[in-house]
Design a protein around this motif. Structure first.
Motif, PDB file in Angstrom:
ATOM      1  N   VAL A  18     -16.391 -63.715 -77.319  1.00  0.00           N
ATOM      2  CA  VAL A  18     -15.610 -63.235 -78.457  1.00  0.00           C
ATOM      3  C   VAL A  18     -16.328 -63.710 -79.713  1.00  0.00           C
ATOM      4  O   VAL A  18     -16.759 -64.858 -79.804  1.00  0.00           O
ATOM      5  N   ALA A  54     -16.420 -63.927 -84.003  1.00  0.00           N
ATOM      6  CA  ALA A  54     -15.562 -63.933 -85.187  1.00  0.00           C
ATOM      7  C   ALA A  54     -16.403 -64.289 -86.409  1.00  0.00           C
ATOM      8  O   ALA A  54     -17.499 -64.846 -86.296  1.00  0.00           O
ATOM      9  N   VAL A  56     -11.650 -61.925 -85.706  1.00  0.00           N
ATOM     10  CA  VAL A  56     -12.394 -61.467 -84.540  1.00  0.00           C
ATOM     11  C   VAL A  56     -13.083 -60.145 -84.862  1.00  0.00           C
ATOM     12  O   VAL A  56     -12.469 -59.188 -85.323  1.00  0.00           O
ATOM     13  N   HIS A 102     -15.689 -58.173 -78.912  1.00  0.00           N
ATOM     14  CA  HIS A 102     -15.648 -58.780 -77.581  1.00  0.00           C
ATOM     15  C   HIS A 102     -16.774 -58.148 -76.770  1.00  0.00           C
ATOM     16  O   HIS A 102     -17.050 -56.959 -76.901  1.00  0.00           O
ATOM     17  N   GLN A 137     -11.543 -67.490 -75.780  1.00  0.00           N
ATOM     18  CA  GLN A 137     -10.849 -67.820 -77.023  1.00  0.00           C
ATOM     19  C   GLN A 137     -10.749 -69.328 -77.212  1.00  0.00           C
ATOM     20  O   GLN A 137     -10.786 -69.827 -78.339  1.00  0.00           O
ATOM     21  N   LEU A 148     -13.991 -70.284 -78.570  1.00  0.00           N
ATOM     22  CA  LEU A 148     -14.059 -69.935 -79.983  1.00  0.00           C
ATOM     23  C   LEU A 148     -13.420 -71.029 -80.846  1.00  0.00           C
ATOM     24  O   LEU A 148     -13.887 -71.302 -81.956  1.00  0.00           O
ATOM     25  N   ARG A 200     -15.191 -72.910 -83.934  1.00  0.00           N
ATOM     26  CA  ARG A 200     -14.565 -73.032 -85.265  1.00  0.00           C
ATOM     27  C   ARG A 200     -14.530 -74.498 -85.696  1.00  0.00           C
ATOM     28  O   ARG A 200     -14.830 -74.817 -86.863  1.00  0.00           O
TER      29      ARG A 200
END
Length: 296
Positions: free
Chosen positions: A20, A22, A28, A31, A277, A280, A284
């Protein structure tokens, strides 16, 4: 340092990879899926699958890939092997940031949004984890054939015993035995032994759908009941107080839901997200750290 990052969350296992992508604000963009990237398959092939999956995500987002602007968070099967992990880091492209954790941890993060909870990941293999962002622990997940209770391979390894006994006349030659033998392409003792000599984790996991299809059969019913009990044991080991929400994840989560014993079944919740996710979230967090360092 340019802190306008692209964030990439990767879930990498023995059967495939999911990415994924972003922007730096967490929106996002794409994918993508790709080939297997579990570290047990080799470090070079893992990076080939990962970079190909990431390039596919960039293509879907309509952006040219630029590794120096990317922060990659990975949840990888095999990341708990320190030798493999060190080699993986050594061969990494020149990303702005890289975080690598077990796919059990990223599944936990994805399922509960980084908050406290328990997961039992059920697929070809299995593992349970509990905790939250920054503090967590595991149960099971020791690998096939001795561990990974309630997994597809665990079910298949035990199911084929019924076919063996049916061939010998130790139990009745019934629909379950015939379905198992058809799946493995065996007609007699010798051909089944030939299959057994070459069968791996994936081959045994391919027998799990037959167990579910014959769940009214006494042998299969007991096997699925045992799987539910093993799930409960994992959760109890990680959360003896029974206070945390529990999410079943992976391809066998839905089929095994009905076999989880009460009252654990009442505590089950729908996962908020998946392992990609969760990865992700790691990207982040790392991007935020890099941004703070750049402004000092």
């Amino acid at each position: 340092m340019n802190t306008n990052f692209f964030l990439l969350g990767l879930d990498g296992g023995g059967t495939g990879s999911r990415v994924v992508m972003a922007d730096s604000g967490g929106l996002v963009l794409a994918h993508a899926v790709g080939g297997p990237s579990g570290l047990g398959l080799g470090i070079g092939p893992a990076w080939q699958a990962i970079t190909a999956s990431c390039r596919e995500a960039f293509a879907m987002a309509g952006v040219a890939p630029e590794w120096s602007r990317c922060v990659l968070g990975c949840g990888l099967a095999g990341a708990n092997n320190p030798v493999w992990l060190a080699q993986f880091r050594q061969q990494a492209p020149d990303f702005a940031g890289l975080v690598v954790e077990s796919d059990a941890y990223t599944t936990l993060l994805g399922a509960h949004g980084g908050g406290p909870g328990v997961i039992v990941a059920l697929g070809t293999g299995s593992v349970a984890a509990a905790g939250q962002m920054g503090a967590w622990r595991m149960a099971s997940g020791y690998g096939f054939p001795s561990g990974d209770e309630a997994s597809g391979a665990w079910l298949g390894l035990r199911a084929i015993v019924h076919a063996q006994q049916a061939l010998d006349g130790r139990v009745a030659d019934d629909s379950l035995a015939r379905a198992l033998l058809t799946q493995v392409g065996a007609q007699d003792r010798d051909s089944l032994i030939a299959w057994l000599c070459n069968a791996n984790q994936t081959a045994y996991a391919a027998l799990a759908p037959i167990v579910f299809a014959h769940q009214a059969h006494p042998f299969a019913a007991q096997l699925l009941s045992d799987a539910g009990a093993e799930i409960a044991k994992m959760v109890t080991a990680l959360d003896a107080s029974s206070e945390l929400p529990v999410a079943l994840c992976g391809g066998l989560a839905a089929p095994l839901h009905a076999f989880v014993p009460q009252p654990l079944r009442q505590r089950l919740c729908v996962p908020l997200g998946d392992s990609a996710q969760g990865a992700l979230q790691l990207a982040r967090q790392e991007a935020d750290r890099l941004s703070r360092e750049a402004t000092r």
